[in-house]
Design a protein around this motif. Structure first.
Motif, mmCIF file in Angstrom:
data_model
loop_
_atom_site.group_PDB
_atom_site.id
_atom_site.type_symbol
_atom_site.label_atom_id
_atom_site.label_comp_id
_atom_site.label_asym_id
_atom_site.label_seq_id
_atom_site.Cartn_x
_atom_site.Cartn_y
_atom_site.Cartn_z
ATOM 1 N N MET A 1 41.906 31.522 46.267
ATOM 2 C CA MET A 1 41.705 32.496 47.323
ATOM 3 C C MET A 1 42.595 32.137 48.512
ATOM 4 S SD MET A 1 38.157 33.501 49.283
ATOM 5 C CE MET A 1 37.242 33.018 47.834
ATOM 6 N N LYS A 2 43.454 33.057 48.884
ATOM 7 C CA LYS A 2 44.408 32.794 49.964
ATOM 8 C C LYS A 2 43.879 33.188 51.336
ATOM 9 C CE LYS A 2 48.508 33.304 47.027
ATOM 10 N NZ LYS A 2 49.794 34.035 46.839
ATOM 11 N N SER A 3 42.841 34.000 51.383
ATOM 12 C CA SER A 3 42.310 34.473 52.658
ATOM 13 C C SER A 3 40.795 34.553 52.596
ATOM 14 C CB SER A 3 42.897 35.849 53.000
ATOM 15 O OG SER A 3 42.285 36.384 54.161
ATOM 16 N N LEU A 4 40.149 34.320 53.762
ATOM 17 C CA LEU A 4 38.701 34.464 53.858
ATOM 18 C C LEU A 4 38.302 35.810 54.465
ATOM 19 C CD1 LEU A 4 37.639 30.901 55.078
ATOM 20 C CD2 LEU A 4 37.540 31.830 52.766
ATOM 21 N N VAL A 5 39.300 36.627 54.812
ATOM 22 C CA VAL A 5 39.026 37.937 55.405
ATOM 23 C C VAL A 5 38.504 38.882 54.321
ATOM 24 C CG1 VAL A 5 39.996 39.900 56.661
ATOM 25 C CG2 VAL A 5 40.792 37.567 57.154
ATOM 26 N N TYR A 6 37.403 39.554 54.622
ATOM 27 C CA TYR A 6 36.754 40.426 53.641
ATOM 28 C C TYR A 6 37.725 41.458 53.059
ATOM 29 C CZ TYR A 6 34.032 44.367 51.962
ATOM 30 O OH TYR A 6 33.551 45.398 51.207
ATOM 31 N N ASP A 8 40.971 41.425 52.836
ATOM 32 C CA ASP A 8 41.989 40.804 51.977
ATOM 33 C C ASP A 8 41.401 40.432 50.620
ATOM 34 O OD1 ASP A 8 43.757 41.043 54.066
ATOM 35 O OD2 ASP A 8 43.521 38.959 54.752
ATOM 36 N N ILE A 9 40.170 39.942 50.624
ATOM 37 C CA ILE A 9 39.524 39.563 49.362
ATOM 38 C C ILE A 9 39.309 40.798 48.479
ATOM 39 C CG2 ILE A 9 37.428 38.595 48.336
ATOM 40 C CD1 ILE A 9 37.140 36.876 50.859
ATOM 41 N N ARG A 10 38.854 41.889 49.085
ATOM 42 C CA ARG A 10 38.616 43.109 48.299
ATOM 43 C C ARG A 10 39.915 43.650 47.698
ATOM 44 N NH1 ARG A 10 37.877 48.372 47.547
ATOM 45 N NH2 ARG A 10 35.788 49.174 47.107
ATOM 46 N N LYS A 11 40.980 43.605 48.510
ATOM 47 C CA LYS A 11 42.268 44.083 48.010
ATOM 48 C C LYS A 11 42.761 43.222 46.859
ATOM 49 C CE LYS A 11 46.877 45.425 49.590
ATOM 50 N NZ LYS A 11 47.797 45.508 50.756
ATOM 51 N N ALA A 12 42.547 41.901 46.977
ATOM 52 C CA ALA A 12 42.965 40.998 45.897
ATOM 53 C C ALA A 12 42.184 41.277 44.620
ATOM 54 C CB ALA A 12 42.764 39.550 46.339
ATOM 55 N N LEU A 13 40.885 41.618 44.751
ATOM 56 C CA LEU A 13 40.084 41.954 43.573
ATOM 57 C C LEU A 13 40.590 43.235 42.915
ATOM 58 C CD1 LEU A 13 36.472 41.148 44.869
ATOM 59 C CD2 LEU A 13 37.730 39.945 43.069
ATOM 60 N N GLU A 14 40.920 44.241 43.714
ATOM 61 C CA GLU A 14 41.469 45.489 43.165
ATOM 62 C C GLU A 14 42.766 45.218 42.402
ATOM 63 O OE1 GLU A 14 42.043 48.549 45.978
ATOM 64 O OE2 GLU A 14 39.938 48.645 46.624
ATOM 65 N N THR A 15 43.628 44.376 43.010
ATOM 66 C CA THR A 15 44.908 44.064 42.359
ATOM 67 C C THR A 15 44.686 43.361 41.023
ATOM 68 O OG1 THR A 15 45.970 43.856 44.523
ATOM 69 C CG2 THR A 15 47.098 42.847 42.656
ATOM 70 N N ALA A 16 43.719 42.426 41.014
ATOM 71 C CA ALA A 16 43.444 41.679 39.782
ATOM 72 C C ALA A 16 42.887 42.591 38.687
ATOM 73 C CB ALA A 16 42.465 40.550 40.082
ATOM 74 N N ILE A 17 41.951 43.488 39.072
ATOM 75 C CA ILE A 17 41.342 44.370 38.073
ATOM 76 C C ILE A 17 42.340 45.413 37.574
ATOM 77 C CG2 ILE A 17 39.555 46.126 37.736
ATOM 78 C CD1 ILE A 17 37.784 44.556 39.601
#
Length: 407
Positions: A1-6, A8-17
């Motif tokens: 996880m590169k960021s603790l900002v909510y 940024d985390i949600r965007k990273a999950l969308e990218t992964a899925i």
């Protein structure tokens, strides 16, 4: 996880899925999976936050809360500084007409005598005598007798807290709750039950100095507005513990230059022999006052104390003590007399530049000596010197406006 900002985390999950062919063209904002992504992102955000917080608070360099920093200080044996009272040396003159019968050639200035700041109409600062002092008679002036002397005062008022022992607690601990408490002025007395004969306890510089066969106390800053008193002995049930200290306004006590005698009531013993013709002047403003240490102050002070290991021997040891315990400080330097051009063996040279003025006053020097005495500095004599010059790094920034032109 590169960021603790909510977000940024949600965007990273969308990218992964979205890398999964099954969800490649999925509308994440309009589908039920959006709620799952929200829950996952929120969960990661909270877990990451708490994990980072726990790690940060575990180290002096990264702690951000005062409770964590106080815990580090306690673990590493550092005594956190609360408020410190400003000090001033007053030249006091008492004028007595020849018509008044007064046989003595000296006048006592008792502990608790007060002078008030007279710099403005609304100056409410009070400066109190902590150690009894004397004014001696000088050459008479006309039909009056004059008594003069230098009187050291601390900003604030003397307060008292009393406790009653239960006789069962081994090495009892008591809380002194006062936001303005200057712990360096604490005096502690113990009286047995139904007795007025008090025993004054000695102050220990560190917890290790407390032993069961001596009347000793140790004080430590516990949290904002509270100091803890630790005792070596278990006193008889019903004994009275009296803690007397100066309650100060800290840094607000600095800078007073005009003073007036604050006479007590007619029945008060805190007076100058009942005389009212008293004047007080000072060659230097009050200085040395400071507020309780902040988190950033402790980030620097705790490692310095750990390296010093409660020593007060070398020049660096003495420098570290002054940095930690003297609040009104801009620059401090300490070196051995053997390093002088004309060698002065057995001396420690101390140069302190306060925040409020360039030259350390006589009262400030006395206050630093009092601080060092707690650590029982061995051998070398402390010699104060004034700064001849100060080297200042100046950074100049030049900004060119959009409308300016250069040919």
């Amino acid at each position: 996880m590169k960021s603790l900002v909510y977000a940024d985390i949600r965007k990273a999950l969308e990218t992964a899925i979205s890398s999964n062919p099954t969800f490649k063209d999925w509308n994440y904002g309009a589908s039920g999976i959006s709620a799952l992504l929200d829950a996952l992102a929120y969960n990661d955000h909270r877990l990451g936050y708490f994990a980072k917080m726990l790690l940060d608070e575990s180290f002096v360099d990264t702690a951000h809360s005062m409770p964590a920093m106080l815990s580090h200080a306690k673990r590493l044996g550092y005594s956190v500084r609360g408020k410190r009272a400003a000090v001033v040396s007053l030249d006091v003159v008492v004028t007595i007409p020849d018509s008044v019968v007064f046989a003595s050639t000296a006048i006592s200035v008792p502990r608790g005598t007060k002078f008030r700041g007279a710099n403005t109409i609304k100056d409410t600062r009070v400066f109190t005598v902590l150690d009894p002092q004397e004014l001696v008679e000088t050459d008479p002036e006309g039909t009056n007798r004059l008594f003069k002397g230098s009187v050291l005062c601390h900003e604030g008022s003397v307060k008292t807290k009393t406790f009653t022992t239960d006789g069962t607690t081994l090495n009892p601990i008591y809380d002194v709750r006062d936001a303005g408490c200057d712990s360096t002025t604490l005096q502690v007395f113990v009286a047995p039950p139904a007795s007025t004969q008090e025993v004054q306890l000695k102050r220990a510089a560190k917890p290790e100095d407390i032993s069961d066969d001596t009347h000793v106390f140790y004080t430590a800053y516990d949290r904002e507005g509270t100091h803890k008193l630790f005792f070596a002995q278990t006193y008889e049930a019903g004994s009275t513990v009296r803690a007397e200290f100066l309650s100060s306004s800290g840094s607000q006590g600095n800078g007073a230059v005009k003073f007036a005698f604050a006479k007590g009531t007619a029945a008060s013993t805190i007076d100058i022999n009942g005389f009212t013709a008293v004047t007080a002047t000072s060659a230097a403003p009050s200085q040395g006052g400071g507020d309780a240490q902040t988190i950033e102050d402790l980030r620097v002070a705790i490692p310095l104390s750990w390296r010093r290991q409660n020593r007060a021997v070398t020049s660096e040891d003495i420098k570290g003590i002054i940095q930690s315990d003297y609040a009104d400080l801009s620059v401090v330097n300490v070196w051995g007399g053997e390093d002088e051009t004309r060698r002065r063996y057995g001396k420690k040279m101390v140069c302190v530049v306060p925040k409020t003025t360039r030259v350390l006053s006589l009262a400030g020097r006395a206050d630093i000596r009092r601080i060092l005495d707690v650590y029982r500095v061995p051998g070398d004599e402390i010699i104060f010197v004034d700064a001849v010059e100060q080297i200042v790094d100046v950074v100049v920034a030049v900004t060119r406006s959009a409308s300016s032109r250069s040919d």
